[in-house]
Design a protein around this motif. Sequence first.
Motif, PDB file in Angstrom:
ATOM      1  N   ALA A 175       0.816  -1.221   0.000  1.00 35.88           N
ATOM      2  CA  ALA A 175       0.000   0.000   0.000  1.00 35.88           C
ATOM      3  C   ALA A 175       0.845   1.265   0.000  1.00 35.88           C
ATOM      4  N   THR A 176       2.146   1.130   0.269  1.00 40.09           N
ATOM      5  CA  THR A 176       3.026   2.303   0.318  1.00 40.09           C
ATOM      6  C   THR A 176       3.703   2.519  -1.030  1.00 40.09           C
ATOM      7  N   ASP A 177       4.186   3.731  -1.223  1.00 35.78           N
ATOM      8  CA  ASP A 177       4.987   4.030  -2.408  1.00 35.78           C
ATOM      9  C   ASP A 177       6.413   3.537  -2.144  1.00 35.78           C
ATOM     10  N   SER A 178       6.965   2.748  -3.056  1.00 35.61           N
ATOM     11  CA  SER A 178       8.282   2.153  -2.843  1.00 35.61           C
ATOM     12  C   SER A 178       9.374   3.203  -2.650  1.00 35.61           C
ATOM     13  N   LEU A 179       9.199   4.376  -3.243  1.00 32.69           N
ATOM     14  CA  LEU A 179      10.192   5.440  -3.088  1.00 32.69           C
ATOM     15  C   LEU A 179      10.278   5.906  -1.636  1.00 32.69           C
ATOM     16  N   ALA A 180       9.181   5.763  -0.899  1.00 34.01           N
ATOM     17  CA  ALA A 180       9.156   6.183   0.506  1.00 34.01           C
ATOM     18  C   ALA A 180       9.990   5.274   1.390  1.00 34.01           C
ATOM     19  N   ARG A 181      10.354   4.090   0.885  1.00 30.20           N
ATOM     20  CA  ARG A 181      11.144   3.139   1.673  1.00 30.20           C
ATOM     21  C   ARG A 181      12.567   3.001   1.134  1.00 30.20           C
ATOM     22  N   ARG A 182      12.887   3.805   0.126  1.00 31.04           N
ATOM     23  CA  ARG A 182      14.137   3.648  -0.617  1.00 31.04           C
ATOM     24  C   ARG A 182      15.230   4.549  -0.067  1.00 31.04           C
ATOM     25  N   GLY A 254      27.481  15.569  -0.080  1.00 29.01           N
ATOM     26  CA  GLY A 254      26.733  14.362  -0.401  1.00 29.01           C
ATOM     27  C   GLY A 254      26.157  13.744   0.852  1.00 29.01           C
ATOM     28  N   VAL A 255      24.897  13.324   0.793  1.00 27.65           N
ATOM     29  CA  VAL A 255      24.246  12.673   1.929  1.00 27.65           C
ATOM     30  C   VAL A 255      23.493  11.455   1.422  1.00 27.65           C
ATOM     31  N   VAL A 256      23.725  10.304   2.076  1.00 28.11           N
ATOM     32  CA  VAL A 256      22.954   9.089   1.811  1.00 28.11           C
ATOM     33  C   VAL A 256      22.010   8.885   2.985  1.00 28.11           C
ATOM     34  N   LEU A 257      20.742   8.605   2.697  1.00 35.95           N
ATOM     35  CA  LEU A 257      19.743   8.407   3.747  1.00 35.95           C
ATOM     36  C   LEU A 257      19.273   6.958   3.792  1.00 35.95           C
ATOM     37  N   GLY A 258      19.057   6.477   5.017  1.00 32.34           N
ATOM     38  CA  GLY A 258      18.467   5.163   5.243  1.00 32.34           C
ATOM     39  C   GLY A 258      17.290   5.267   6.191  1.00 32.34           C
ATOM     40  N   ASN A 259      16.580   4.168   6.381  1.00 28.32           N
ATOM     41  CA  ASN A 259      15.297   4.195   7.104  1.00 28.32           C
ATOM     42  C   ASN A 259      15.424   4.208   8.622  1.00 28.32           C
ATOM     43  N   GLY A 260      16.317   3.380   9.176  1.00 27.81           N
ATOM     44  CA  GLY A 260      16.462   3.282  10.619  1.00 27.81           C
ATOM     45  C   GLY A 260      15.153   2.964  11.317  1.00 27.81           C
ATOM     46  N   SER A 275       6.194   4.193  11.300  1.00 24.65           N
ATOM     47  CA  SER A 275       6.737   5.157  10.355  1.00 24.65           C
ATOM     48  C   SER A 275       6.361   6.570  10.777  1.00 24.65           C
ATOM     49  N   PHE A 276       7.383   7.419  10.809  1.00 30.72           N
ATOM     50  CA  PHE A 276       7.177   8.838  11.069  1.00 30.72           C
ATOM     51  C   PHE A 276       7.241   9.632   9.766  1.00 30.72           C
ATOM     52  N   GLY A 277       7.520   8.923   8.668  1.00 26.85           N
ATOM     53  CA  GLY A 277       7.611   9.569   7.372  1.00 26.85           C
ATOM     54  C   GLY A 277       8.700   8.934   6.534  1.00 26.85           C
ATOM     55  N   PRO A 278       8.817   9.325   5.256  1.00 23.05           N
ATOM     56  CA  PRO A 278       9.891   8.809   4.397  1.00 23.05           C
ATOM     57  C   PRO A 278      11.229   9.407   4.804  1.00 23.05           C
ATOM     58  N   PRO A 279      12.342   8.839   4.359  1.00 22.36           N
ATOM     59  CA  PRO A 279      13.657   9.390   4.691  1.00 22.36           C
ATOM     60  C   PRO A 279      13.726  10.881   4.389  1.00 22.36           C
ATOM     61  N   THR A 280      14.351  11.621   5.295  1.00 12.13           N
ATOM     62  CA  THR A 280      14.326  13.082   5.193  1.00 12.13           C
ATOM     63  C   THR A 280      15.622  13.680   5.729  1.00 12.13           C
ATOM     64  N   LEU A 281      15.979  14.858   5.233  1.00 11.11           N
ATOM     65  CA  LEU A 281      17.252  15.488   5.582  1.00 11.11           C
ATOM     66  C   LEU A 281      17.067  16.937   6.002  1.00 11.11           C
ATOM     67  N   PHE A 282      17.701  17.292   7.115  1.00 12.28           N
ATOM     68  CA  PHE A 282      17.920  18.688   7.499  1.00 12.28           C
ATOM     69  C   PHE A 282      19.419  18.933   7.493  1.00 12.28           C
ATOM     70  N   PHE A 283      19.851  20.008   6.866  1.00 10.63           N
ATOM     71  CA  PHE A 283      21.280  20.325   6.780  1.00 10.63           C
ATOM     72  C   PHE A 283      21.471  21.832   6.919  1.00 10.63           C
ATOM     73  N   ASN A 284      22.493  22.208   7.692  1.00 10.62           N
ATOM     74  CA  ASN A 284      22.849  23.611   7.852  1.00 10.62           C
ATOM     75  C   ASN A 284      24.350  23.689   8.091  1.00 10.62           C
ATOM     76  N   MET A 285      25.044  24.392   7.216  1.00  6.73           N
ATOM     77  CA  MET A 285      26.485  24.598   7.398  1.00  6.73           C
ATOM     78  C   MET A 285      26.779  26.088   7.378  1.00  6.73           C
ATOM     79  N   LYS A 286      27.334  26.563   8.477  1.00 11.73           N
ATOM     80  CA  LYS A 286      27.722  27.965   8.570  1.00 11.73           C
ATOM     81  C   LYS A 286      29.223  28.089   8.319  1.00 11.73           C
ATOM     82  N   PHE A 312      17.735  -1.981  -0.664  1.00 11.84           N
ATOM     83  CA  PHE A 312      16.870  -2.394   0.451  1.00 11.84           C
ATOM     84  C   PHE A 312      17.611  -2.099   1.736  1.00 11.84           C
ATOM     85  N   ASN A 313      16.913  -1.506   2.706  1.00  7.49           N
ATOM     86  CA  ASN A 313      17.529  -1.355   4.027  1.00  7.49           C
ATOM     87  C   ASN A 313      16.451  -1.366   5.090  1.00  7.49           C
TER      88      ASN A 313
END
Length: 928
Positions: A175-182, A254-260, A275-286, A312-313
């Motif tokens: 029922a989920t979109d495969s991209l959300a688990r990728r 470069g950032v690689v994301l996994g599900n954890g 699930s709290f949501g699909p893999p997601t990134l916050f980034f801040n470099m000063k 798969f992960n």
Amino acid sequence: MNLLKNILLAFIFSLGFNSNGQTAATDLICEFKKNPVAVANANPRLGWKIFSEKNDVSQTAYHILVASTPQKLTVEDADFWNSSKINSDQSQLIFYSGKPLKPGSNYYWKVKVWDQDKKGSQWSEVNSFRIAPDEKQLQPVWIGAITKEDSHLPEGRNFHTATYRKEKKEAMIAATDSLARRSIMLRKVFKVSKKITEAVVYISGLGHYELTINGSKIGTSAFAPLWTDYDKSVNYNSYELDSDALNKGENAIGVVLGNGMYNMIAERYSKFFVSFGPPTLFFNMKITYSDGTSEVIKSDSSWKYDKSPISFNSIFGGEDYDANLEQPGWDQPNFNAENWKDAIIQEAPKGKLQAQVTPPVIIQKEFSVKEVNEIEPNTFVFNMGQNLSGFPTIQVKGKKGQKIRLWVGEGLNEDGRIRQGRSGKPYYFDYTLKGNGIEEWQPRFSYYGYQYIEIEQINYKEAVDAKLPTLLNITSNFIYNDSGESGFFESSNPIFNKAHELINNAIKSNFQAVLTDCPHREKLGWLEEAHLNGPGLIFNYNMQKYIPGIMQNIKDAQRENGLIPNIAPEYVIFGGDFTDSPEWGVTGIVLPWMYYEYYGDSSLLEKYYPVMKKYVDYLTSKSENHILSYGLGDWYDYGDHAAGYSKNSPIALSATSHYYFGADLLAKAAKLLNKEEDSQTYEKLSNTIKKAFNTEFFNSETKQYGTSSQFSNAVPVFMDIVEPEYKAEVMQNLVDDIKARGYRLTTGDVGNRYLFQALARNGENETMYKMNNHYDTPGYGFQIKFGLTTLTEQWDPRKGNSWNHFMMGQIEEWFYRSLAGIVPDPEYPGFKHFFIQPELVGDLNFVKASYNSIYGTIISEWEKSEKTTTFKLEIPANTSARVKLPIDSTNKILINGKPYKRQSRMESNSKSFNFKLASGKYIITTSN
């Protein structure tokens, strides 16, 4: 930048510090960490240790300087805080009291001290601390490949998938979109045209991430950031970049994301879905430039993404990697990303973004193959020699498209193949070759508890069959938290030494983002282990920065009605006693108090006092006449029955005793924090519970509690529930039961600590020795005889599920506290003053132990020969100890080679030698 800063600090240190054998301030820390880069407190606490080669050394004053640059400190220009000379012996937990510190800014400090002779030291080395940025500075924007709305991921925490049929799980996944688990890769290109002073990265990639800049990995973390309840709290990590991390001109992130644990919905084995949501990134470099200007590179829609080679992960099911999907140079400048897609702005996690202060999980050790067995042609089973939490690294050579599958497990079936039935199956790692010479790979986003690896259809070492890939090398990576070790223990008893090794291997295996029960089947933070094994954990590991993380997870997990669930974070709601058992929930009260006792830090009591109070009030609401009658009780108590719920002892006795334990500690905390009304209220409540407990469970005729089991009698003795006039008889009944069973225990996960300590603290260390010095079950010796390398879930490993559990490891407290005799003084928490009172029991010939307290290393060693007994003691500078040695004071006694002369601070009788020692090193010898 970071490298240049460290070189500069070292140079300044070399100019200003040379102890020449004098007293010196060393090991400077801010909030229990050396040079922290994300301090959450606006008024951080500073500390140091006192070094001296002399005995009887104490601090009488200190002087702290805090400046905005290290250069200012060379001329003592403290533009943020000059404490002046302060007359005090305090050398830990000193609050910063200067000008307001700016979020995101770095500060430098040093200290000098005066000793008991009023002699001042030279200035210490220069250390630094960086205040964490505020949310306004971070301006978090979360990006990824797909929105939560389009992902169709399940919401809720009631998906206990280990009980689901295969069809139900498959339907939920479909029922989920495969991209959300990728797993995805994200990249960002930017330019640098000016000279850089510093560059600081703040990043959170959920569930986990790997960060590279210009192709080089940043940090050593595995499985970052650490797990939290993402609806309540979200960790970010902070990195100060080295001087060569950024180029002049074009740079690439470069950032690689996994599900954890953030997005746990996948095929293969799973304990639960959440699930709290699909893999997601916050980034801040000063980036701060030498001309005083700055620039911020942050996550936004200008980033690009593509699917990563990780096809798969799953934290519970394994990881697959297809090397043919690699895109060389993707995380470096001058890469052609025209086929990559624009990053999607995603819904932010609900939890509060916070700096991760708990140390990271990293690869700590590597194990090579101990033994290999070709069980069938081209099917190999590798014994890596150590059961552990982690993943393999392989080197392989073969043709493009060939695949290697690695099955991992902690035991073998009778046919010699991997066994996963007890630990969660199926779990495996797949690697698909690209066919380009020697290829090396290791997983990034999944780990398992294992000792053995099985691989089918391969050559090993040599390419015997040209149709098969050749495995050239394989190693196991042992991952656990980087808190560091604080203790050492060794004795003349081989059972105790090996038990210490097994227990600590199991602790390390479960020393992850949370203290897990096991590193495979559940990976959940069952709370009882934290307090029941608490002293053993603290003696062995630096828990100063780890325990606050446990408490934050407890706070996040606490329900509105005050219930503290058995696991935190609570990713799945099991319900009933597996959600609500007082022996587990009381961790939220015991742990802050234990932290105060061992580290002298009341901050957790202050911060989490509302959590503690709310939980006691919840237990009161569940009680009838102050008796609680639910929970798991003495989980896994020993007997002929199947392991599980308490069978030997009443559930109500266990629940009510922990209700009392919590109320009593809450009353003490209220008194410490000057909450007078609460102190009186909860002291009255604890006395009422004690009276109800004794009325309900104590038999005044037999002088037994409950069912007369070891647990029933040990708990009221340990918790001081038994009335003083009955204590000796209750203790005798307890000992008699142990003797009647051939010196064997009947307690379980909950009861072991109370049994061990009831004996140890009431003159029954010989009984304790006999109860654990054998190779039968129940006992540590049986597991040693069984050939295991980690402690198991049950005393008899043949009956249990997990072979990597530390919940039965409560004997560690006895090793340090009784055999070595290192005992905290509750009147002087944090080992400012403490006791050394070793127990010479059984046929032990020697014990060696040390504990690195916040003031320095405490050493207690003793060795007994036919004619003499020798004690080697070390007491850190600026502390003192009351020493009680079990020797005849009428015999000849030498202290550091000189005959003992009675002094006013030394007390003795014919059976013991009891005196107070100031700091220093001492060798005490007596004739037997």
